[in-house]
Design an enzyme around this catalytic site. Structure first.
Site, PDB file in Angstrom:
ATOM      1  N   HIS A   8       0.839  -1.212   0.000  1.00  0.00           N
ATOM      2  CA  HIS A   8       0.000   0.000   0.000  1.00  0.00           C
ATOM      3  C   HIS A   8       0.867   1.253   0.000  1.00  0.00           C
ATOM      4  CE1 HIS A   8      -3.980   1.921   1.561  1.00  0.00           C
ATOM      5  NE2 HIS A   8      -3.252   2.821   0.944  1.00  0.00           N
ATOM      6  N   HIS A  62       1.508   5.202  -2.157  1.00  0.00           N
ATOM      7  CA  HIS A  62       1.056   6.192  -3.136  1.00  0.00           C
ATOM      8  C   HIS A  62       2.300   6.781  -3.781  1.00  0.00           C
ATOM      9  CE1 HIS A  62      -3.165   6.130  -1.737  1.00  0.00           C
ATOM     10  NE2 HIS A  62      -2.617   5.848  -0.571  1.00  0.00           N
ATOM     11  N   LEU A  63       2.518   6.461  -5.053  1.00  0.00           N
ATOM     12  CA  LEU A  63       3.728   6.927  -5.730  1.00  0.00           C
ATOM     13  C   LEU A  63       3.508   8.242  -6.481  1.00  0.00           C
ATOM     14  CD1 LEU A  63       5.271   3.557  -7.019  1.00  0.00           C
ATOM     15  CD2 LEU A  63       5.945   4.921  -5.023  1.00  0.00           C
ATOM     16  N   ASP A  66       1.057   2.665   3.695  1.00  0.00           N
ATOM     17  CA  ASP A  66       0.177   3.758   3.243  1.00  0.00           C
ATOM     18  C   ASP A  66       1.008   5.027   3.038  1.00  0.00           C
ATOM     19  OD1 ASP A  66      -2.014   5.146   2.390  1.00  0.00           O
ATOM     20  OD2 ASP A  66      -3.106   5.092   4.291  1.00  0.00           O
TER      21      ASP A  66
END
Ligand SMILES: [Zn+2]
Length: 439
Positions: A71, A73-74, A316
């Site tokens: 999980h 976020h790139l 995350d």
């Protein structure tokens, strides 16, 4: 050190004398690993080296299957000022990760095979981690029209989620789960009942009252998890619950697993390391969704990790620029960076005796590999040489200067942490080797 150089130099590599922790083989003992042409050739109590095989002496260090973060976020495409696939992978490698599954709430969202292919291509260029794109459940996360699951899977998508937003319409979520059965695809739920959480900026409770901030009740998460588990039971779909943050959620998932429902779950290091107290002083670096909860919740999350109710520790990792964090609490963006602090924070649980070292490897490598259905998570001969070498004792203070992420929104800056990755190998090639220990 550039990947190309080391791959040429190190056709073979002997990792000697480290403590090999690999739950997939029931290993937790001193031993040696021979890497050949990017794969694990041999693993044994003692492997004889020769002068032609470069040897790393790893006494006192832990040698584990490369960590897998399911999980992150790139931010690419669309918000490259926060993070790119390359910088995200650099931060991942520095944190001991060899694989990252990236969430689809980019701009445009990963709702089409062309975006999926773009992410895979960028990741291939960076060559710093295996990157597995997660595609959206609904088109541009509109909550209404399903994406083309078959197309997206063929392009390389690994799972489906509208993360950042829940799929609010229960009928649409039911359809998505039924559709997923055709492909045995994994549905990842961002569990949030929006009518209950809307406008909230932190956990609802004593501290939100003290600070005069609108709270998000725990039931906003628990109701949504209950619904998705009920739908998984109805449809037989494979469901994974993202970022579990409350005691009630752990209880619900535990009962569902007891009834044999195909549900797995993850939590993030901040939910077992911090509580809502961190928000005091309107600290926007402690603002996230779901929000930090109470000590009772934190302890229940740890119990869930210990008893297997929670399968995975995922970060995350949610990079944001300073502009989005240095503002009024209500306006600040949700989320913190996490790739470079996850391992030291998990090691803290190990030191406290809450989980064992093999538990930690299971939570951060073996289980995510199995849930996503990807390679890795093991050091069995024949597997790719995705290996993380950990110094479990080394103390350090986490600072923005140490971070490889493009963004600096961590609540752990200035914290004294203990233990980190000292070498990360991806297919036998170093993606992180700050002290140049690779021969
Ligand atoms: Zn989410």
């Amino acid at each position: 050190m550039s990947g190309t150089d080391s791959s040429i130099r190190n056709d073979r590599l002997l990792l000697k004398g480290g403590r090999i922790i690999d739950p997939s083989q029931g290993m937790n003992a001193k031993g040696d690993i021979l890497v050949e042409h990017g794969t694990i050739k041999k693993i044994d109590r003692a492997i004889e080296g020769t002068s032609r095989v470069p040897t790393l002496h790893l006494e006192g260090k832990w040698v584990v299957p490369g960590l897998i973060d399911m999980h992150v976020h790139l931010r690419e495409p669309g918000e490259e000022y926060k993070e790119t696939i390359r910088t995200g992978c650099m931060a991942g490698a520095a944190g001991g990760f060899t694989a990252l599954a990236c969430m689809p709430n980019t701009f445009p969202a990963n709702s089409t095979s062309s975006v999926t292919r773009f992410i895979i291509e960028r990741a291939r260029e960076a060559a710093l981690a295996r990157v597995y794109p997660i595609a959206t459940i609904t088109r541009d996360q509109d909550g209404k029209q399903l994406t083309e699951f078959g197309d997206l899977l063929e392009a390389g998508a690994i799972a489906f989620s509208d993360d950042g937003l829940p799929v609010e319409d229960s009928f649409v979520m039911r359809l998505a789960m039924e559709y997923s059965l055709n492909f045995d695809a994994l549905i990842i739920s961002h569990s949030e009942d929006l009518p209950l959480s809307r406008g909230g900026v932190m956990n609802e409770g004593r501290i939100s009252t003290v600070l005069g901030l609108k709270g998000i009740p725990k039931v906003a998460e628990e109701i949504a998890i209950s619904r998705d588990i009920a739908l998984a039971e109805l449809t037989g779909a494979r469901l994974h619950i993202a970022h579990v943050s409350t005691k009630g959620s752990v209880d619900i998932i535990r009962r569902a697993k007891g009834r044999g429902i195909k549900v797995t779950a993850e939590t993030a290091p901040h939910y077992f390391s911090l509580t809502e107290e961190a928000v005091m002083g309107y600290n926007t670096l402690a603002k996230m969704n779901p929000p930090l909860r109470t000590e009772e919740d934190r302890l229940a999350i740890i119990e869930g990790l210990r008893d297997g109710t929670i399968d995975v520790i995922a970060t995350d990792h949610a990079p944001h620029s300073i502009l989005e964090k240095e503002c009024e609490f209500e306006l600040a963006a949700n989320g913190i960076t996490g790739l470079e602090t996850a391992l030291p924070l998990a090691l803290e649980l190990v030191r406290q005796g809450a989980i064992s070292p093999p538990d930690m490897v299971r939570l951060m490598s073996e289980r995510p590999a199995l849930i996503l259905g990807v390679e890795g998570g093991t050091l069995k001969p024949g597997s790719p040489a995705d290996i993380t070498v950990i110094d479990p004792d080394i103390p350090f203070t986490f600072t923005p200067e140490l971070s490889h992420s493009k963004s600096h929104n961590s609540p752990f800056y200035g914290c004294k942490l203990q233990g980190k990755a000292i070498l990360t190998l991806l297919g036998g090639v170093a993606t992180y080797d700050p002290d140049v220990i690779l021969p």
